[in-house]
Structure formats: structure tokens, C-alpha cells
Design an enzyme around this catalytic site. Structure first.
Site, short mmCIF file in Angstrom:
data_model
loop_
_atom_site.label_atom_id
_atom_site.label_comp_id
_atom_site.label_asym_id
_atom_site.label_seq_id
_atom_site.Cartn_x
_atom_site.Cartn_y
_atom_site.Cartn_z
N HIS A 202 -2.11 7.54 7.29
CA HIS A 202 -1.13 8.40 6.62
C HIS A 202 -1.75 9.74 6.23
CE1 HIS A 202 2.50 6.04 6.30
NE2 HIS A 202 1.87 5.00 5.79
N HIS B 216 -4.36 1.48 7.98
CA HIS B 216 -2.96 1.91 7.92
C HIS B 216 -2.79 3.07 6.95
CE1 HIS B 216 1.53 1.01 7.90
NE2 HIS B 216 1.38 1.81 6.86
N GLU B 217 -3.34 2.91 5.74
CA GLU B 217 -3.18 3.96 4.73
C GLU B 217 -3.96 5.21 5.10
OE1 GLU B 217 -0.83 3.75 2.64
OE2 GLU B 217 -0.49 1.64 3.08
N CYS C 2 5.92 -0.53 7.08
CA CYS C 2 5.59 0.67 6.31
C CYS C 2 6.83 1.07 5.50
CB CYS C 2 5.21 1.80 7.26
SG CYS C 2 4.76 3.33 6.45
N LEU C 3 6.64 1.38 4.22
CA LEU C 3 7.78 1.75 3.38
C LEU C 3 8.47 3.01 3.91
CD1 LEU C 3 6.40 1.09 -0.23
CD2 LEU C 3 7.95 -0.33 1.12
N GLY D 166 0.85 -1.18 0.00
CA GLY D 166 0.00 0.00 0.00
C GLY D 166 0.88 1.23 0.00
N GLN E 87 3.53 9.76 1.24
CA GLN E 87 4.80 9.01 1.33
C GLN E 87 5.74 9.33 0.16
OE1 GLN E 87 2.62 5.10 2.18
NE2 GLN E 87 4.57 4.83 3.24
CO CO Z 1 2.63 3.07 5.69
#
Ligand code: CO
Length: 180
Positions: A150, A146-147, A104-105, A46, A51
Site C-alpha cells: 500500500h 500486503h500493507e 483488502c478493506l 491491517g 487507505q
Molecule cells: Co489492503
């Protein structure tokens, strides 16, 4: 098509609240294209626009219910599985929870168990500007939460206990110092 740079913790942009998208124009369409390429390249499941440093309310999720432990390059990853969520609204939280191991990236190398709602519903717009609703459960509900976090400037580490979070961040900082 382009691979974008993913910003990582503690970049302060990650704490910014993303803004509503007023119009789905060519900039948004090409942003989504680049986000998909960037997510695949980094083996993510995701990705939110923030990000890649763009504070707009949009995220993408590789919408696959059953998956292998590790996403590898060898695995065919299809753009057809990517779901795009523009100006999403989450609701319908019920008193049932799920504990999932999240990463998470933007916080590379960190994976921790996080408790989330088991069920969520989401309203969002697709790239054609059409509104849709999904009732999700399990890991897909986790991915949505999660997304969505952000977009609000939140990270999954915020949901750990303070003791755990301090420990995790200490390790993270140590690791990233070594790299330099
Ligand atoms: Co993330």
C-alpha cells in the site's frame, strides 16, 4: 477517537507512493488512534494510512498468529495486539513462498489467493520513535507484504495473473454499480 472513511478501488490515491514521516507528533499519534478504531469498525486485520486518504508511510497490523476465520464484533479485539510500523523497510526475502487468500478493506468483497514470500524481515519505528526489527513468517509475513505494498501504491490484485485480475475487476465493478 474517530472512525475515518476508507477509500476504495479505483480511487487514484491508492496508487500514490506514501511519503516518509519526518516527525512523530500529535497528529501522527491521533491518526494511529483513528486508524485502529477504523480498522476494528471495519473488521480489518491491517490498515495503511493511504487507505484513509493520508499518503504517509505508516501502517498497523492486528498481530495475532492464530485467528478465527472471521473477525466478529463479539470477539474481544484488543488494542494491545496492534503493531504500528512507521517508515518500514522490508528485506530478507528467501526463496520460499506462501499462497494465502487475501482481502483488502479498499477492495470490498474481493478475496483471492496471492503468492508471497514466506519469510520477511522488517525494520520500522514505533510511536515512541524507537527502531525495531521483526523477523516474520507465514501469515504475518503476508500481512507485512500486503500493507507495505500500500505504501508503494500497489494492491494485492496487481499480483494476480492478468486474466484473473480482469475477471475479478469486472465482477467488482458490476457489484458496485448495482449498489448505486
Ligand atoms: Co489492503
Amino acid at each position: 477517537m474517530a472512525i475515518l472513511e476508507i477509500i476504495t478501488y479505483p480511487n487514484r490515491l491508492l496508487r500514490e507512493k506514501s511519503k516518509e514521516i519526518k516527525k512523530i507528533d500529535n497528529n501522527i499519534i491521533s491518526l494511529v488512534d483513528d486508524m485502529i478504531d477504523t480498522m476494528f469498525k471495519n473488521k480489518g486485520l491491517g490498515l495503511s494510512a493511504i487507505q484513509v486518504g493520508i499518503p504517509l508511510r505508516i501502517f498497523i497490523i492486528d498481530w495475532v498468529e492464530e485467528r478465527e476465520e472471521n473477525v466478529s464484533d463479539d470477539k474481544e479485539r484488543s488494542k494491545e495486539n496492534i503493531k504500528i510500523f512507521i517508515n518500514p523497510v522490508l528485506y530478507n526475502f528467501k526463496e520460499k513462498f506462501i499462497m494465502e487468500n487475501e482481502g483488502c478493506l479498499s477492495i470490498p468483497g474481493v478475496r483471492e489467493d496471492v503468492e508471497r514470500f514466506y519469510y520477511v524481515s522488517i525494520d520500522a519505528f514505533n510511536l515512541d520513535g524507537e527502531k525495531f526489527t521483526i523477523n516474520a513468517e507465514g501469515i504475518l509475513a503476508v500481512a507485512l507484504q500486503h500493507e507495505f505494498d500500500h505504501l508503494e501504491g500497489k494492491l494485492f490484485i496487481d499480483r494476480l495473473s492478468p486474466v484473473k485480475r480482469n475477471f475479478v475487476l469486472k465482477e467488482y465493478k458490476k457489484k458496485h454499480k448495482k449498489k448505486k
